[in-house]
Write an enzyme that holds these catalytic residues in place. Structure first.
Site, short mmCIF file in Angstrom:
data_model
loop_
_atom_site.label_atom_id
_atom_site.label_comp_id
_atom_site.label_asym_id
_atom_site.label_seq_id
_atom_site.Cartn_x
_atom_site.Cartn_y
_atom_site.Cartn_z
N HIS A 1 -6.56 1.80 2.47
CA HIS A 1 -7.67 0.86 2.33
C HIS A 1 -8.72 1.19 3.40
O HIS A 1 -8.47 2.03 4.27
CB HIS A 1 -7.20 -0.61 2.43
CG HIS A 1 -6.39 -0.93 3.66
ND1 HIS A 1 -5.97 -2.20 3.98
CD2 HIS A 1 -5.91 -0.15 4.66
CE1 HIS A 1 -5.28 -2.19 5.10
NE2 HIS A 1 -5.22 -0.96 5.53
N ALA B 1 -13.87 -10.72 7.14
CA ALA B 1 -13.80 -9.37 6.60
C ALA B 1 -13.60 -9.46 5.10
O ALA B 1 -13.11 -10.46 4.58
CB ALA B 1 -12.64 -8.60 7.24
N TRP C 1 0.85 -1.20 0.00
CA TRP C 1 0.00 0.00 0.00
C TRP C 1 0.88 1.24 0.00
O TRP C 1 0.95 1.95 0.98
CB TRP C 1 -0.90 0.00 1.23
CG TRP C 1 -1.90 -1.11 1.21
CD1 TRP C 1 -3.12 -1.07 0.61
CD2 TRP C 1 -1.78 -2.39 1.82
NE1 TRP C 1 -3.77 -2.25 0.80
CE2 TRP C 1 -2.98 -3.08 1.54
CE3 TRP C 1 -0.78 -3.03 2.57
CZ2 TRP C 1 -3.21 -4.38 1.98
CZ3 TRP C 1 -1.02 -4.31 3.01
CH2 TRP C 1 -2.22 -4.98 2.71
N ARG D 1 -3.60 5.70 -2.93
CA ARG D 1 -2.33 4.98 -3.01
C ARG D 1 -1.40 5.71 -3.93
O ARG D 1 -1.81 6.25 -4.95
CB ARG D 1 -2.55 3.55 -3.53
CG ARG D 1 -3.34 2.73 -2.54
CD ARG D 1 -3.61 1.34 -3.02
NE ARG D 1 -4.54 0.70 -2.09
CZ ARG D 1 -5.02 -0.53 -2.22
NH1 ARG D 1 -4.63 -1.27 -3.26
NH2 ARG D 1 -5.85 -1.02 -1.34
N VAL E 1 -5.90 -11.12 7.94
CA VAL E 1 -6.83 -12.25 7.86
C VAL E 1 -6.04 -13.55 7.79
O VAL E 1 -4.91 -13.59 7.33
CB VAL E 1 -7.77 -12.14 6.62
CG1 VAL E 1 -8.82 -11.05 6.81
CG2 VAL E 1 -6.99 -11.94 5.35
N GLN F 1 -13.57 1.73 -1.92
CA GLN F 1 -13.73 0.37 -1.40
C GLN F 1 -14.98 0.29 -0.53
O GLN F 1 -15.47 1.30 -0.03
CB GLN F 1 -12.53 -0.02 -0.52
CG GLN F 1 -11.25 -0.25 -1.29
CD GLN F 1 -10.18 -0.91 -0.42
OE1 GLN F 1 -10.18 -0.79 0.81
NE2 GLN F 1 -9.25 -1.60 -1.07
#
Ligand code: PHE
Length: 349
Positions: A187, A317, A167, A213, A270, A227
């Protein structure tokens, strides 16, 4: 005029009728420009002829005063009405001549009023949020200017972690409260932490928003993107819940016979992590997989960081790329079209 007045009509009341006749005849010959002058002559407050007449009521013999007064008042009212009617009639005639003389072409179609509409990305964003709304997800929001603590550390991307390269960040070049770690969020995932900070499970939210970004733009990358983050945290949430929700999303968004596929991917926050792709028809009659989101089971450490017991609570998520979805939906081949403000492009949606 009322009969009672007629019966006692005298030479003076007769002269009122003469005045009336004269006034109405001159009015009939007066054009728009002369109307104010006519009014001054007959109804003027200081010395209009009818005003003077009204003032002379007290000079009449007592037994004629009432009838005279009534007749003079009636004259005043009638002349006011006549003046208004004349004004209207003249205005109407003027419009009619304008219309028939060709100065206004009444047969021309009206000028169309341009109708505004939502930007295709906004339309898509709203549709995505609506689909998750139907599935019981509430909408939350978070700041676009974000602390590194939320954007990176809270989602397991510590300083010097190579994942920060994923990122490339636009930092805010300013010291705030002795800290120098403010940035434009890369994000919407910092909102996983922000939501868990202020809400107890069960949690079901979507967080839409713009992200930034620092990257070279090409057909599929822009320095600003939209997003929709999703987060569900509760007891007993499993990977199958994630897959079921996202499958249902794809069907509601893109159509009932949509196919989706998951493949393994890596995001520090995650475990396991996946990317989801949707099948999409190609020009040659086949289909191809188009990736539209990253997702996974919320990492136990992220749950613990938020103050929850990760042996009790689990969650999933996801982060959907809204421009990607819009591109897929309308067959748009270049993400850069969205933000060039080209009305010929935007008016198609
Ligand atoms: N935040 C990730 C990205 O920007 C997407 C993501 C969100 C992945 C949530 C997993 C879970 O690419």
């Amino acid at each position: 005029m009322a009969p009672i007045i007629l019966s006692i009509m005298t030479a003076t009341t007769n002269s009122i009728e003469t005045l009336r006749k004269e006034a109405l005849e001159t009015l009939e010959q007066t054009g728009e420009a002369g109307l104010d002058q006519w009014r001054a002559e007959w109804l003027g407050r200081q010395d209009g002829r009818v005003t003077l007449l009204l003032r002379s009521v007290r000079d009449q013999p007592p037994d004629e005063r009432a009838a005279f007064g009534a007749a003079a008042n009636a004259l005043k009212n009638d002349l006011e009405d006549a003046l208004n009617q004349r004004r209207e009639a003249l205005k109407k005639k003027q419009l009619e001549t304008l219309a028939t003389s060709g100065a206004i072409d009444v047969t021309l179609p009206g000028r169309p009023q341009p109708v505004g509409r939502f930007h295709p990305v906004t339309q898509t964003l709203r549709d995505i949020v609506a689909v998750f709304g139907e599935m019981g997800f509430r909408v939350a929001e978070g700041p676009e200017v974000e602390w590194a603590k939320y954007n990176f550390d809270g989602v397991r991307i510590p300083e010097d972690h190579p994942a920060r390269d994923m990122w490339d960040t636009i930092w805010v070049d300013k010291e705030i409260g002795g800290r120098r770690d403010m940035l434009l969020r890369t994000h919407t995932s910092p909102n996983q932490v922000r939501v868990m900070e202020r809400q107890q499970p069960p949690i079901r939210v979507v967080v839409p928003g713009k992200c930034y970004r620092q990257e070279a733009t090409d057909a599929t990358h822009e320095w600003m993107l939209t997003q929709v983050e999703g987060l569900a945290v509760d007891e007993g949430i499993r990977m199958s819940d994630l897959k079921g929700v996202l499958y249902e999303f794809a069907r509601r968004m893109f159509g009932q016979d949509r196919h989706i596929t998951f493949h393994h991917s890596y995001f520090p926050f995650v475990e396991p992590g996946v990317e989801m792709a949707v099948d999409w028809p190609t020009a040659d009659g086949g289909t191809r997989w188009v990736e539209i989101l990253g997702a996974g089971m919320v990492h136990p450490e992220v749950i613990e960081n938020a103050g929850f017991d990760s042996s009790r609570y689990t969650g999933f998520a996801f982060g959907i790329g809204v421009e990607r979805v819009a591109m897929l939906r309308w067959g748009i081949d270049d993400i850069r079209h969205f933000y060039q403000n080209n009305l010929r492009f935007l008016r198609q949606f």
